[in-house]
Design a protein around this motif. Structure first.
Motif, PDB file in Angstrom:
ATOM      1  N   ASP A  86       0.805  -1.312   0.126  1.00  0.00           N
ATOM      2  CA  ASP A  86       0.151   0.128   0.130  1.00  0.00           C
ATOM      3  C   ASP A  86       1.007   1.231  -0.064  1.00  0.00           C
ATOM      4  O   ASP A  86       2.093   1.243   0.655  1.00  0.00           O
ATOM      5  CB  ASP A  86      -0.928   0.023   1.196  1.00  0.00           C
ATOM      6  N   PRO A  87       0.453   2.378  -0.655  1.00  0.00           N
ATOM      7  CA  PRO A  87       1.047   3.457  -0.672  1.00  0.00           C
ATOM      8  C   PRO A  87       1.388   4.170   0.674  1.00  0.00           C
ATOM      9  O   PRO A  87       0.557   3.774   1.412  1.00  0.00           O
ATOM     10  CB  PRO A  87       0.358   4.498  -1.380  1.00  0.00           C
ATOM     11  N   ILE A  88       2.284   4.913   0.941  1.00  0.00           N
ATOM     12  CA  ILE A  88       2.495   5.509   2.418  1.00  0.00           C
ATOM     13  C   ILE A  88       2.396   6.851   2.137  1.00  0.00           C
ATOM     14  O   ILE A  88       2.987   7.726   1.237  1.00  0.00           O
ATOM     15  CB  ILE A  88       3.963   5.234   2.774  1.00  0.00           C
ATOM     16  N   ASP A  89       1.563   7.685   2.883  1.00  0.00           N
ATOM     17  CA  ASP A  89       1.109   9.015   3.194  1.00  0.00           C
ATOM     18  C   ASP A  89       2.461   9.789   3.177  1.00  0.00           C
ATOM     19  O   ASP A  89       3.174   9.541   4.007  1.00  0.00           O
ATOM     20  CB  ASP A  89      -0.006   9.480   4.380  1.00  0.00           C
ATOM     21  N   GLY A  90       2.622  10.689   2.369  1.00  0.00           N
ATOM     22  CA  GLY A  90       3.595  11.830   2.462  1.00  0.00           C
ATOM     23  C   GLY A  90       4.790  11.468   1.576  1.00  0.00           C
ATOM     24  O   GLY A  90       5.869  12.196   1.487  1.00  0.00           O
ATOM     25  N   PHE A  91       4.739  10.140   0.952  1.00  0.00           N
ATOM     26  CA  PHE A  91       5.917   9.843   0.201  1.00  0.00           C
ATOM     27  C   PHE A  91       5.328   9.259  -1.334  1.00  0.00           C
ATOM     28  O   PHE A  91       4.455   8.487  -1.491  1.00  0.00           O
ATOM     29  CB  PHE A  91       6.748   8.603   0.794  1.00  0.00           C
ATOM     30  N   ASN A  92       5.969   9.795  -2.399  1.00  0.00           N
ATOM     31  CA  ASN A  92       5.798   9.168  -3.596  1.00  0.00           C
ATOM     32  C   ASN A  92       5.785   7.707  -3.758  1.00  0.00           C
ATOM     33  O   ASN A  92       6.609   7.088  -3.337  1.00  0.00           O
ATOM     34  CB  ASN A  92       7.018   9.922  -4.601  1.00  0.00           C
ATOM     35  N   THR A  93       4.739   7.298  -4.377  1.00  0.00           N
ATOM     36  CA  THR A  93       4.800   5.726  -4.546  1.00  0.00           C
ATOM     37  C   THR A  93       5.844   5.283  -5.525  1.00  0.00           C
ATOM     38  O   THR A  93       6.331   3.969  -5.152  1.00  0.00           O
ATOM     39  CB  THR A  93       3.617   5.589  -5.630  1.00  0.00           C
ATOM     40  N   GLY A  94       6.685   5.998  -6.189  1.00  0.00           N
ATOM     41  CA  GLY A  94       7.882   5.553  -6.896  1.00  0.00           C
ATOM     42  C   GLY A  94       9.106   5.278  -5.964  1.00  0.00           C
ATOM     43  O   GLY A  94       9.860   4.591  -6.064  1.00  0.00           O
ATOM     44  N   THR A  95       8.868   6.202  -4.954  1.00  0.00           N
ATOM     45  CA  THR A  95      10.061   6.179  -3.984  1.00  0.00           C
ATOM     46  C   THR A  95       9.970   4.941  -3.146  1.00  0.00           C
ATOM     47  O   THR A  95      10.865   4.236  -2.651  1.00  0.00           O
ATOM     48  CB  THR A  95       9.999   7.538  -3.013  1.00  0.00           C
ATOM     49  N   VAL A  96       8.675   4.599  -2.629  1.00  0.00           N
ATOM     50  CA  VAL A  96       8.227   3.368  -2.017  1.00  0.00           C
ATOM     51  C   VAL A  96       8.662   2.430  -2.706  1.00  0.00           C
ATOM     52  O   VAL A  96       9.256   1.249  -2.221  1.00  0.00           O
ATOM     53  CB  VAL A  96       6.874   3.421  -1.591  1.00  0.00           C
ATOM     54  N   ALA A  97       8.448   2.221  -4.047  1.00  0.00           N
ATOM     55  CA  ALA A  97       9.011   1.115  -4.766  1.00  0.00           C
ATOM     56  C   ALA A  97      10.562   0.963  -4.881  1.00  0.00           C
ATOM     57  O   ALA A  97      10.937  -0.264  -4.684  1.00  0.00           O
ATOM     58  CB  ALA A  97       8.385   1.245  -6.324  1.00  0.00           C
ATOM     59  N   GLN A  98      11.204   1.936  -5.135  1.00  0.00           N
ATOM     60  CA  GLN A  98      12.561   2.015  -5.459  1.00  0.00           C
ATOM     61  C   GLN A  98      13.282   1.403  -4.053  1.00  0.00           C
ATOM     62  O   GLN A  98      13.976   0.525  -3.883  1.00  0.00           O
ATOM     63  CB  GLN A  98      13.211   3.274  -5.459  1.00  0.00           C
ATOM     64  N   VAL A  99      12.689   2.044  -2.718  1.00  0.00           N
ATOM     65  CA  VAL A  99      13.585   1.557  -1.578  1.00  0.00           C
ATOM     66  C   VAL A  99      12.905   0.214  -1.195  1.00  0.00           C
ATOM     67  O   VAL A  99      13.578  -0.530  -0.513  1.00  0.00           O
ATOM     68  CB  VAL A  99      12.934   2.549  -0.460  1.00  0.00           C
ATOM     69  N   SER A 100      11.846  -0.412  -1.667  1.00  0.00           N
ATOM     70  CA  SER A 100      11.041  -1.546  -1.235  1.00  0.00           C
ATOM     71  C   SER A 100      12.347  -2.829  -1.622  1.00  0.00           C
ATOM     72  O   SER A 100      12.300  -3.809  -1.127  1.00  0.00           O
ATOM     73  CB  SER A 100       9.895  -1.893  -1.846  1.00  0.00           C
ATOM     74  N   ARG A 101      12.907  -2.595  -2.910  1.00  0.00           N
ATOM     75  CA  ARG A 101      13.901  -3.572  -3.126  1.00  0.00           C
ATOM     76  C   ARG A 101      14.919  -4.074  -2.237  1.00  0.00           C
ATOM     77  O   ARG A 101      15.850  -5.176  -2.293  1.00  0.00           O
ATOM     78  CB  ARG A 101      14.459  -3.139  -4.547  1.00  0.00           C
ATOM     79  N   LEU A 102      15.490  -3.069  -1.190  1.00  0.00           N
ATOM     80  CA  LEU A 102      16.220  -3.300  -0.196  1.00  0.00           C
ATOM     81  C   LEU A 102      15.977  -4.121   0.895  1.00  0.00           C
ATOM     82  O   LEU A 102      16.676  -4.372   1.824  1.00  0.00           O
ATOM     83  CB  LEU A 102      16.750  -1.850   0.142  1.00  0.00           C
ATOM     84  N   TYR A 103      14.496  -4.503   0.913  1.00  0.00           N
ATOM     85  CA  TYR A 103      13.915  -4.980   2.166  1.00  0.00           C
ATOM     86  C   TYR A 103      13.436  -6.397   1.890  1.00  0.00           C
ATOM     87  O   TYR A 103      12.477  -6.930   2.238  1.00  0.00           O
ATOM     88  CB  TYR A 103      12.793  -4.228   2.479  1.00  0.00           C
ATOM     89  N   SER A 104      14.321  -7.401   1.297  1.00  0.00           N
ATOM     90  CA  SER A 104      14.111  -8.680   1.116  1.00  0.00           C
ATOM     91  C   SER A 104      13.772  -9.524   2.152  1.00  0.00           C
ATOM     92  O   SER A 104      13.323 -10.466   2.186  1.00  0.00           O
ATOM     93  CB  SER A 104      15.142  -9.376   0.238  1.00  0.00           C
TER      94      SER A 104
END
Length: 201
Positions: free
Chosen positions: A70-88
């Motif tokens: 789910d999107p995170i309030d206050g942050f761009n969805t693209g940023t959430v996608a980019q950072v998510s790759r570091l959380y395997s």
């Protein structure tokens, strides 16, 4: 036989990137790796989008693993996608599964290049003359990703939210926001005790 390396990629509904997902997945599968996509937005949101619906249909035909975030309030969805790759470490995978970060629009052209060094804590694909690490490509077992990132939660959305609140809250510099995933990666690597046992290709 060991499980194939998982290639961790991500996208929001921006068709500039999402359009490529099935093609990218098929290429990684062709070379024996297992694509995984973190998709920002709910399954319903992807299914109700014209492009998203086609992308989902093709990814499910290819039997690609998907994680909806789910999107995170206050942050761009693209940023959430980019950072998510570091959380395997927050994807429910076993500690021994190897996960490699990549971009949704980066295509592999050969099988031989993508070999994680099993004796290393992490394998880095680097560029000559550059000491920084790029999000493409970093591979490590899930246990090493956990040790590196030290997520605040096992829930990937909550782990990302906590990190973005810490590192990007109130940030207005669009270039810093765009590059934050690599800023975060390099900052973590500099202080990680496991870095000394990593391998550069």
């Amino acid at each position: 036989q060991s499980a194939p390396v998982r290639v961790i990629m991500a996208s929001d509904l921006d068709k500039t990137y999402s359009f490529f997902l099935p093609l990218t997945a098929a290429l990684w599968q062709k070379f024996g790796l297992a694509p995984w996509f973190n998709l920002v937005g709910s399954r319903e949101e992807w299914s109700s989008s014209e492009t998203g619906r086609i992308v989902l249909d093709e990814l499910e035909t290819l039997k690609v693993d998907l994680k909806f975030i789910d999107p995170i309030d206050g942050f761009n969805t693209g940023t959430v996608a980019q950072v998510s790759r570091l959380y395997s470490a927050c994807l429910g995978l076993t500690d021994f599964e190897v996960c490699m970060t990549s971009d949704a629009d980066m295509w592999p052209l050969t099988r031989e290049f993508w070999r994680h060094v099993n004796s290393a804590s992490m394998t880095h694909w680097t560029f000559e003359g550059n000491n920084s690490h790029f999000i493409c490509y970093e591979s490590a077992p899930v246990a090493a990703w956990r040790d590196l990132m030290k997520p605040d939660s096992t829930d990937i959305r909550e782990a990302i939210r906590a990190q973005l609140e810490l590192g990007l809250k109130g940030q207005t510099d669009t270039m810093r926001v765009w590059c934050y995933d690599e800023e975060l990666l390099n900052g973590k690597l500099r202080s990680w005790t496991g870095y000394a046992n990593s391998s550069k290709l």
